[in-house]
Structure formats: structure tokens, C-alpha cells
Design a protein around this motif. Structure first.
Motif, PDB file in Angstrom:
ATOM      1  N   GLU A   1      11.416 -28.807 -13.295  1.00  0.00           N
ATOM      2  CA  GLU A   1      11.112 -27.701 -14.191  1.00  0.00           C
ATOM      3  C   GLU A   1       9.888 -26.999 -13.628  1.00  0.00           C
ATOM      4  N   TRP A   2       9.563 -25.867 -14.196  1.00  0.00           N
ATOM      5  CA  TRP A   2       8.392 -25.140 -13.730  1.00  0.00           C
ATOM      6  C   TRP A   2       7.151 -25.948 -14.100  1.00  0.00           C
ATOM      7  N   GLY A   3       6.419 -26.357 -13.092  1.00  0.00           N
ATOM      8  CA  GLY A   3       5.240 -27.194 -13.303  1.00  0.00           C
ATOM      9  C   GLY A   3       5.539 -28.676 -13.235  1.00  0.00           C
ATOM     10  N   GLU A   4       6.814 -29.054 -13.043  1.00  0.00           N
ATOM     11  CA  GLU A   4       7.219 -30.452 -12.903  1.00  0.00           C
ATOM     12  C   GLU A   4       7.956 -30.581 -11.579  1.00  0.00           C
ATOM     13  N   GLY A   5       7.290 -31.140 -10.562  1.00  0.00           N
ATOM     14  CA  GLY A   5       7.896 -31.142  -9.242  1.00  0.00           C
ATOM     15  C   GLY A   5       7.790 -32.444  -8.493  1.00  0.00           C
ATOM     16  N   VAL A   6       8.328 -32.418  -7.286  1.00  0.00           N
ATOM     17  CA  VAL A   6       8.263 -33.523  -6.329  1.00  0.00           C
ATOM     18  C   VAL A   6       7.359 -33.073  -5.192  1.00  0.00           C
ATOM     19  N   PHE A   7       6.525 -33.986  -4.699  1.00  0.00           N
ATOM     20  CA  PHE A   7       5.502 -33.612  -3.730  1.00  0.00           C
ATOM     21  C   PHE A   7       5.769 -34.250  -2.368  1.00  0.00           C
TER      22      PHE A   7
ATOM     23  N   MET B   1       7.192 -24.599  -2.819  1.00  0.00           N
ATOM     24  CA  MET B   1       5.836 -24.077  -2.942  1.00  0.00           C
ATOM     25  C   MET B   1       4.914 -24.764  -1.936  1.00  0.00           C
ATOM     26  N   TYR B   2       3.754 -24.175  -1.717  1.00  0.00           N
ATOM     27  CA  TYR B   2       2.695 -24.885  -1.018  1.00  0.00           C
ATOM     28  C   TYR B   2       1.497 -24.955  -1.960  1.00  0.00           C
ATOM     29  N   ASN B   3       0.747 -26.021  -1.861  1.00  0.00           N
ATOM     30  CA  ASN B   3      -0.320 -26.310  -2.821  1.00  0.00           C
ATOM     31  C   ASN B   3      -1.677 -26.264  -2.128  1.00  0.00           C
ATOM     32  N   ASN B   4      -2.363 -25.139  -2.259  1.00  0.00           N
ATOM     33  CA  ASN B   4      -3.710 -25.018  -1.696  1.00  0.00           C
ATOM     34  C   ASN B   4      -4.749 -24.945  -2.806  1.00  0.00           C
ATOM     35  N   GLY B   5      -4.566 -25.806  -3.810  1.00  0.00           N
ATOM     36  CA  GLY B   5      -5.410 -25.779  -4.991  1.00  0.00           C
ATOM     37  C   GLY B   5      -4.689 -25.144  -6.155  1.00  0.00           C
ATOM     38  N   GLY B   6      -3.589 -24.498  -5.873  1.00  0.00           N
ATOM     39  CA  GLY B   6      -2.684 -23.910  -6.860  1.00  0.00           C
ATOM     40  C   GLY B   6      -1.342 -23.714  -6.191  1.00  0.00           C
ATOM     41  N   TRP B   7      -0.270 -23.793  -6.940  1.00  0.00           N
ATOM     42  CA  TRP B   7       1.058 -23.701  -6.361  1.00  0.00           C
ATOM     43  C   TRP B   7       1.417 -22.243  -6.084  1.00  0.00           C
ATOM     44  N   GLN B   8       1.857 -21.973  -4.851  1.00  0.00           N
ATOM     45  CA  GLN B   8       2.294 -20.633  -4.474  1.00  0.00           C
ATOM     46  C   GLN B   8       3.599 -20.727  -3.707  1.00  0.00           C
TER      47      GLN B   8
ATOM     48  N   ALA C   1      11.380 -18.302  -1.745  1.00  0.00           N
ATOM     49  CA  ALA C   1      11.363 -19.735  -2.001  1.00  0.00           C
ATOM     50  C   ALA C   1      12.378 -20.173  -3.031  1.00  0.00           C
ATOM     51  N   ASP C   2      13.264 -19.285  -3.447  1.00  0.00           N
ATOM     52  CA  ASP C   2      14.233 -19.625  -4.487  1.00  0.00           C
ATOM     53  C   ASP C   2      15.595 -19.898  -3.878  1.00  0.00           C
ATOM     54  N   PHE C   3      16.149 -21.077  -4.200  1.00  0.00           N
ATOM     55  CA  PHE C   3      17.450 -21.457  -3.650  1.00  0.00           C
ATOM     56  C   PHE C   3      18.354 -21.930  -4.775  1.00  0.00           C
ATOM     57  N   SER C   4      19.518 -21.298  -4.900  1.00  0.00           N
ATOM     58  CA  SER C   4      20.502 -21.666  -5.921  1.00  0.00           C
ATOM     59  C   SER C   4      21.705 -22.310  -5.246  1.00  0.00           C
ATOM     60  N   ALA C   5      21.849 -23.626  -5.412  1.00  0.00           N
ATOM     61  CA  ALA C   5      22.960 -24.343  -4.783  1.00  0.00           C
ATOM     62  C   ALA C   5      24.300 -23.922  -5.349  1.00  0.00           C
ATOM     63  N   SER C   6      24.356 -23.583  -6.644  1.00  0.00           N
ATOM     64  CA  SER C   6      25.629 -23.175  -7.230  1.00  0.00           C
ATOM     65  C   SER C   6      26.104 -21.856  -6.632  1.00  0.00           C
TER      66      SER C   6
ATOM     67  N   VAL D   1       3.402 -25.376   5.175  1.00  0.00           N
ATOM     68  CA  VAL D   1       3.612 -26.771   4.763  1.00  0.00           C
ATOM     69  C   VAL D   1       2.837 -27.746   5.622  1.00  0.00           C
ATOM     70  N   SER D   2       2.520 -27.372   6.855  1.00  0.00           N
ATOM     71  CA  SER D   2       1.757 -28.278   7.712  1.00  0.00           C
ATOM     72  C   SER D   2       0.278 -28.270   7.355  1.00  0.00           C
ATOM     73  N   LYS D   3      -0.156 -27.239   6.667  1.00  0.00           N
ATOM     74  CA  LYS D   3      -1.557 -27.138   6.267  1.00  0.00           C
ATOM     75  C   LYS D   3      -1.767 -27.616   4.843  1.00  0.00           C
ATOM     76  N   TYR D   4      -0.775 -27.362   3.980  1.00  0.00           N
ATOM     77  CA  TYR D   4      -0.902 -27.698   2.567  1.00  0.00           C
ATOM     78  C   TYR D   4       0.237 -28.632   2.133  1.00  0.00           C
ATOM     79  N   GLU D   5       0.033 -29.331   1.095  1.00  0.00           N
ATOM     80  CA  GLU D   5       1.077 -30.138   0.475  1.00  0.00           C
ATOM     81  C   GLU D   5       2.223 -29.237   0.019  1.00  0.00           C
ATOM     82  N   MET D   6       3.470 -29.708   0.206  1.00  0.00           N
ATOM     83  CA  MET D   6       4.622 -28.954  -0.265  1.00  0.00           C
ATOM     84  C   MET D   6       5.056 -29.491  -1.625  1.00  0.00           C
ATOM     85  N   VAL D   7       5.384 -28.589  -2.532  1.00  0.00           N
ATOM     86  CA  VAL D   7       5.836 -28.945  -3.870  1.00  0.00           C
ATOM     87  C   VAL D   7       7.232 -28.376  -4.080  1.00  0.00           C
ATOM     88  N   ILE D   8       8.130 -29.208  -4.597  1.00  0.00           N
ATOM     89  CA  ILE D   8       9.490 -28.772  -4.904  1.00  0.00           C
ATOM     90  C   ILE D   8       9.636 -28.765  -6.424  1.00  0.00           C
ATOM     91  N   GLN D   9       9.756 -27.582  -7.004  1.00  0.00           N
ATOM     92  CA  GLN D   9       9.951 -27.460  -8.448  1.00  0.00           C
ATOM     93  C   GLN D   9      11.214 -26.652  -8.697  1.00  0.00           C
TER      94      GLN D   9
END
Length: 527
Positions: free
Chosen positions: A369-375, A407-414, A430-435, A460-468
Motif C-alpha cells: 500500500e502507499w507507505g507500506e513497502g518492501v525494502f 522508489m528510492y529513499n534518500n530520507g524520503g521516498w521518491q 515508477a508505476d507498473f501494472s502487471a494486469s 538505487v545504488s546510492k539510496y535504498e530502494m523501496v517497493i510500494q
């Protein structure tokens, strides 16, 4: 599942003293069944604090390494309804993990963990709170005890974890009311379990000091709830060693204090200890001074064994992605602990990461969900290089739309603005719809491979990647070298993002204030 030895008669149970001796050296399955995010959850909470779903193979590895007991911390409040009834699926999952341990012939301790905590949890050391929640606490333990009443002596119950008073005081409460409350909870726990009958009549039970403190006052204040020979006292210890001489002195003083204040009345286990300190600042000697850490652990295990005190290492050893394989990320420490207990000639197995399988960044079930991701940490990606592939296994679960957002996380998700491809097909932003891309429907499961061009890899090599996202359940995320090329290099122990701070509800905290927090799997305090 058939559990070996469950037909043992209650009167045949070994004493608590015998149990502590027979456990050998133990380990904590931490940040797993005890993880939470503050509200009612399902089975997905097992992965909320960065650990994968536990599998039987992990317990087999611990057994083969020389461990004889596993403490399984469990948080219950987030799986209870308003009447205090535990969710049936959650109880079943706890039962499964207990069986993983028991089926390996190891001892298992099940407890009530982050239902206690910083005073905001429903259990804290106050007689006023005790009077309000004692019926709920009794009902919880009645459910747990009935679930496992036919298990043999290899299963133990632990009353509560680190319970604090109304002022969130560690080590010792603000007033003696905290001690009185702890003893009330301990007696209610023992009486409740005993009344359920079966093997619970003589099951060995564990009660903790106030906040699981190792101070002499906390030990003295803990009363023995029954004279049965089936009670074990527990405390925790995270000392600041500084050097070998100081480490030796700290261990000797701790054991002396335990002998004086607890061991004369009942056997003792140190249910949590580690190579790190949590106060006044976090410091892990394993990373900062490996020689001192291994020396202190060797001495600690030898001296506690000599004194008849049981020990359970807190997490570490096999942590995060390593548990999925399973493998040890601290194999030298695991070997130090088991050889200190069994002797230098002991030959355990200490497998390390198999780089040919890639690196599992996440495994479980996480609803995006938005704000609920995998890192995915940047170091996992940079180990491979610009040609890195991220394999995603996910299930669509939507009524309106599905979207996976990177997203990439440099102190905030972008959003990663461009340069992403899924299964070789570039997609906008950054938006991907599998359906939409594959024509699959809600309920379908799919495995896709994400790749990056030079620009996207720069993020992604500089910042943490977030999948939401939305309408998607993420099941597994694996970082690997390109298909058909050489394997990913051996992962170093510092590949996790150790800067992330969680509160005891499992929520990320950017600016922690006064309270108890978890960072890199370790509790620390801000006062």
C-alpha cells in the motif's frame, strides 16, 4: 504434525534444574513472531521487522550447529479480538514454529513478548493495570496452555518479557509497586497454566525479574510463585565489556549476583544476551572489536555452564536474509558459543551464504500500500553492479487496480523517474501494472524480473530502494547477478540497512523521542 514425546506423563517431567542443564546453549528467534505494527494483523506480521518466514530448515541448522534450545518470542495483542480471543490462524502458525523446534529434539520456550514494553502496551508493571487486565492476561495464557497441554517436557512457557512500570523505568521500578505487580502476574500465570491440566500440571515455567533486569534488587524482589521444583527464573544481560579484563569482571559479578539472589531458590536462565550494548549508545563489539567479542562470549558460556545457568543468545548468528537459506552471517560467533559449551573438540556445522542462489531481500507476504513497502538495501544491489536483476514474485489482490511502484529513499521516498524495465520491457516512470502488461487477473501469481539502465541504477545504488503500491501482495524479492553470468559475491554482514529505527509497534521512526526503540534488531532506550 506428530510431535515426538508428547505422551510423557506429567509425573515423569524432569525438574526445572534438570531442564536448564539439558537445554545446552540456546538462541532466540527474535523479531519474527514478536514483530508487530500496532494494530490487528494477520500472518504477514512475521516479516514486519525484516525477518523472512521461518522454515523448518532453520531449526535443523541450529541443531546441527550445536544449539539445544530455542526461545520463540511471540506478540499476541495484535492477533486478538476485543474479547481477548487469539486468532485461530495465528495460534496455528505459532504451533507450526514450535513444532519446527520440537521435531529437531530441541527445547522450546514460548512467551508473551511485546505485549509488554514501554508502558504503552497493555501489560505493564503496575498493580492498577494488573487489576484492569488480569482477566485478559489469564484468558490469554489459558488459550496458549490448552493449545500445548499435551506437549512433553521439551516445551516451556515464559510468563512475560521485559515488563516496565507506568514511568517506563528500566532495571528497577520507580516504586515497589512495580515489583508487587510483577509477582502478581507471575503467580497468576503459574496458577492459570496449572489449572489447564494435562502435562501443564508439571510443565517447567519461566518467570522474569522486573524488566528482566539483572540488578540485585530486581532479583531479590522476584518471588518464587510456587514450591514445585518446576519454576525457572529469567533475566537479560547486555553489558559493556570495554576490554578482556572488564568483560571477565562483569561476567563474574553477574554470576555471583545470580547465585546470591536467585540460584539458591530456583534455576536461572539468561534469556537474552549478545555482543552488543544498548546503553548509553549502541555498540556491537562483534563489528568493532571481534577479538574481544569472541573472548567474552567464550568466557561467558563457560562460566554460566559451570554455574548451572542457561543462556539464549539474542538474534544475530543467522539474521535477515541468511535465515531463508538458511546460513550463518556470524558463523565464527555461533561456533564460539557452541564450542564453549560442548568443548573445543565439538564439530558443529556452520553453513554460510551460498552466493549462487542470489540474495533474498524479502520473503513472506507483504500487502503493498502507499507507505507500506518492501525494502532493498543499496549494498545488495551494488554487490552485483549495474547489470543487477531483482526477481519479484507477487500475487495480484485488487478490486479496483494494481500498481507496483519503485522508489528510492534518500530520507524520503521518491519515484525513480525512468530507466526501469520489467522482463525486458521498459515502462514509464515508477508505476507498473502487471494486469495491464500481462493480462493477468486478481488472484493470479506472477514472477517478474526488474532491471535498471545507468540512470536508474544511479538512484538505487546510492539510496535504498523501496517497493510500494496497491492491490499487490509481495511474496519474494531476490537480488541476483544477470541470468547466465557469474554468481553474486559473498554477502558481508553489514549488508542490511542498519540505520532504520522502529518503535515497539514496528513503525519506522525518523526522529525518536523518549522511549524504547529497535535498530538493527536491537533494543535501545532514549531517556
Amino acid at each position: 504434525m506428530l510431535v515426538l514425546g508428547t505422551q510423557a506423563k506429567a509425573q515423569d517431567f524432569e525438574t526445572a534444574t534438570e531442564a536448564v542443564k539439558n537445554m545446552g546453549v540456546g538462541w532466540n528467534l527474535g523479531n519474527t513472531l514478536d514483530a508487530s505494527s500496532g494494530s490487528k494483523q494477520g500472518l504477514e506480521s512475521e516479516t514486519y521487522w525484516g525477518q523472512p518466514v521461518t522454515k523448518p530448515e532453520l531449526m535443523k541448522m541450529m541443531k546441527e550447529a550445536g544449539f539445544g534450545a530455542i526461545r520463540v518470542p511471540v506478540t499476541w495483542y495484535n492477533h486478538m479480538d476485543t474479547s481477548g480471543t487469539v486468532d485461530e490462524e495465528w495460534m496455528k502458525r505459532v504451533h507450526e514454529v514450535v513444532d519446527y523446534v520440537i521435531d529437531q529434539g530441541m527445547y522450546c520456550i514460548v512467551n508473551v513478548h511485546h505485549d509488554t514494553g514501554d508502558g504503552t502496551q497493555w501489560l505493564h508493571a503496575s498493580t492498577t493495570t494488573y487489576e484492569k487486565v488480569k482477566s485478559k492476561y489469564e484468558y490469554l495464557w489459558k488459550q496458549i496452555a490448552n493449545e500445548f497441554k499435551d506437549y512433553d517436557q521439551k516445551l516451556l512457557f515464559e510468563s512475560y518479557n521485559e515488563m516496565l512500570d507506568d514511568e517506563n523505568k528500566w532495571n528497577e521500578p520507580a516504586t515497589d509497586d512495580g515489583y508487587k505487580a510483577i509477582n502478581n502476574y507471575a503467580k497468576l500465570f503459574v496458577n492459570t497454566v496449572r489449572k489447564t491440566g494435562g502435562n501443564n500440571k508439571n510443565r517447567n515455567l519461566v518467570v522474569n525479574t522486573y524488566s528482566a533486569s539483572s540488578t540485585a534488587n530486581a532479583m531479590k524482589a522476584l518471588e518464587l510463585p510456587e514450591e514445585s521444583g518446576h519454576i525457572i527464573f529469567q533475566l537479560h544481560s547486555y553489558p559493556d565489556w570495554q576490554n578482556e579484563s572488564n568483560a571477565k569482571s562483569i561476567v563474574d559479578n553477574l554470576i555471583s549476583t545470580i547465585k546470591t539472589n536467585l540460584l539458591k531458590r530456583a534455576p536461572v536462565i539468561i534469556g537474552e544476551y549478545a555482543t552488543f550494548r544498548t546503553w548509553p549508545t549502541n555498540l556491537d563489539y562483534y563489528n568493532e572489536n571481534r577479538e574481544l567479542a569472541l573472548y567474552a562470549m567464550d568466557y561467558f558460556i563457560k562460566k554460566t555452564k559451570e554455574a548451572g545457568i542457561g543462556t539464549f543468545y539474542w538474534m544475530g548468528l543467522s539474521d535477515g536474509i541468511y535465515r531463508s537459506e538458511p546460513a550463518f552471517n556470524q558463523p565464527d560467533l555461533a561456533e564460539t558459543l557452541t564450542k564453549a559449551y560442548h568443548g573445543s573438540a565439538f564439530e558443529g556445522k556452520y553453513p554460510v551464504h551460498d552466493s549462487s542462489k542470489g540474495t533474498v531481500a524479502f520473503e513472506g507476504e507483504k500487502t503493498l500500500e502507499w507507505g507500506e513497502g518492501v525494502f532493498v538495501s543499496s549494498s545488495m544491489l551494488t554487490d552485483v553492479g549495474e547489470d543487477v536483476e531483482v526477481e519479484l514474485t507477487y500475487k495480484l489482490d485488487f478490486t479496483d487496480y494494481d500498481d507496483i511502484q519503485f522508489m528510492y529513499n534518500n530520507g524520503g521516498w521518491q519515484k525513480i523517474p525512468s530507466g526501469l524495465s520489467m522482463d525486458g520491457k521498459a515502462f514509464d516512470g515508477a508505476d507498473f501494472s502487471a494486469s495491464s502488461v500481462y493480462g493477468i487477473q486478481s488472484g493470479d501469481t506472477k514472477t517478474s524480473v526488474l532491471t535498471f539502465d545507468a540512470s536508474a541504477y544511479g538512484y538505487v545504488s546510492k539510496y535504498e530502494m523501496v517497493i510500494q503500491g496497491h492491490g499487490v501482495i509481495m511474496k519474494k524479492v531476490t537480488v541476483r547477478a544477470p541470468s547466465g553470468t557469474s554468481a553474486i559475491p559473498l554477502i558481508k554482514a553489514d549488508h542490511q540497512d542498519n540505520t532504520i529505527i522502529y518503535n515497539l509497534n514496528g513503525q519506522r521512526v525518523e526522529t525518536p523521542r523518549k522511549g524504547v526503540y529497535i535498530q538493527n534488531g536491537k533494543k535501545f532506550i532514549i531517556q
